[in-house]
Design a protein around this motif. Structure first.
Motif, PDB file in Angstrom:
ATOM      1  N   ASP A 230       0.909  -1.328   0.168  1.00 48.95           N
ATOM      2  CA  ASP A 230       0.140   0.168   0.185  1.00 48.95           C
ATOM      3  C   ASP A 230       0.934   1.200  -0.008  1.00 48.95           C
ATOM      4  O   ASP A 230       0.549   2.318  -0.701  1.00 48.95           O
ATOM      5  CB  ASP A 230      -1.032   0.182   1.278  1.00 48.95           C
ATOM      6  CG  ASP A 230      -1.893  -0.844   1.218  1.00 48.95           C
ATOM      7  OD1 ASP A 230      -2.434  -1.304   0.015  1.00 48.95           O
ATOM      8  OD2 ASP A 230      -2.452  -1.352   2.192  1.00 48.95           O
ATOM      9  N   TYR A 231       1.879   1.173   0.491  1.00 46.10           N
ATOM     10  CA  TYR A 231       2.875   2.317   0.584  1.00 46.10           C
ATOM     11  C   TYR A 231       3.457   2.799  -0.650  1.00 46.10           C
ATOM     12  O   TYR A 231       3.464   3.795  -1.006  1.00 46.10           O
ATOM     13  CB  TYR A 231       4.107   2.076   1.505  1.00 46.10           C
ATOM     14  CG  TYR A 231       3.612   1.955   3.123  1.00 46.10           C
ATOM     15  CD1 TYR A 231       3.191   3.063   3.877  1.00 46.10           C
ATOM     16  CD2 TYR A 231       3.769   1.002   3.742  1.00 46.10           C
ATOM     17  CE1 TYR A 231       2.702   3.181   4.905  1.00 46.10           C
ATOM     18  CE2 TYR A 231       3.197   0.795   5.206  1.00 46.10           C
ATOM     19  CZ  TYR A 231       2.843   1.908   5.643  1.00 46.10           C
ATOM     20  OH  TYR A 231       2.387   1.858   7.093  1.00 46.10           O
ATOM     21  N   VAL A 232       3.612   1.696  -1.466  1.00 47.35           N
ATOM     22  CA  VAL A 232       4.076   1.828  -2.785  1.00 47.35           C
ATOM     23  C   VAL A 232       3.147   2.549  -3.625  1.00 47.35           C
ATOM     24  O   VAL A 232       3.505   3.532  -4.501  1.00 47.35           O
ATOM     25  CB  VAL A 232       4.563   0.465  -3.469  1.00 47.35           C
ATOM     26  CG1 VAL A 232       5.058   0.733  -4.899  1.00 47.35           C
ATOM     27  CG2 VAL A 232       5.794  -0.174  -2.613  1.00 47.35           C
TER      28      VAL A 232
ATOM     29  N   VAL B  54       0.550   4.579  -2.611  1.00 43.54           N
ATOM     30  CA  VAL B  54       0.479   5.852  -2.136  1.00 43.54           C
ATOM     31  C   VAL B  54       1.724   6.743  -2.532  1.00 43.54           C
ATOM     32  O   VAL B  54       1.494   7.943  -3.023  1.00 43.54           O
ATOM     33  CB  VAL B  54       0.320   5.866  -0.698  1.00 43.54           C
ATOM     34  CG1 VAL B  54       0.334   7.208   0.205  1.00 43.54           C
ATOM     35  CG2 VAL B  54      -0.877   5.231  -0.081  1.00 43.54           C
ATOM     36  N   ALA B  55       2.747   6.128  -2.492  1.00 46.23           N
ATOM     37  CA  ALA B  55       4.162   6.977  -2.756  1.00 46.23           C
ATOM     38  C   ALA B  55       4.056   7.253  -4.285  1.00 46.23           C
ATOM     39  O   ALA B  55       4.272   8.431  -4.789  1.00 46.23           O
ATOM     40  CB  ALA B  55       5.363   6.272  -2.711  1.00 46.23           C
TER      41      ALA B  55
END
Length: 116
Positions: A2-4, A6-7
């Motif tokens: 999910d961080y990827v 969002v980034a």
């Protein structure tokens, strides 16, 4: 994972915003130029045919004649001056005699007379 995502979304948003800001800045400059041109069309030229004026050279360019000409302004009015010696540079103050106006009288051609 999910961080990827969002980034990647934040990165894409930054690219879009930067593109919009750059486009706005570039179109703003052309708008200012257009407003200045329209204002010049609405006023009488501050120079007269056959009269000699002193002004600083802001740049050199190739005019429609194909020759190198000096560009300067008298009260914001653009003069394209021919026959300027190679020894004269941007920033130098010259004297030139107005020889003709362009069709809309928003600029004029002039002949170099000497340095001031």
């Amino acid at each position: 994972m999910d961080y990827v995502l969002v980034a990647a979304g934040v990165g894409a948003a930054i690219v879009v915003l930067a593109t919009l800001l750059l486009w706005r800045r570039l179109s703003s400059g052309s708008s200012e130029s257009k407003r200045a041109h329209e204002a010049a069309q609405e006023r009488d030229p501050p120079v007269e045919l056959g009269e000699t004026y002193e002004f600083g050279i802001t740049e050199f360019t190739d005019h429609h004649s194909g020759e190198r000409v000096a560009v300067g302004k008298v009260e914001g009015f653009v003069l394209f001056t021919e026959d300027v010696p190679d020894a004269v540079s941007e920033g130098d103050v010259i004297r030139a005699t107005v020889t003709s106006f362009n069709r809309e009288k928003t600029s004029a051609d002039a002949m170099f007379e000497g340095t001031a």
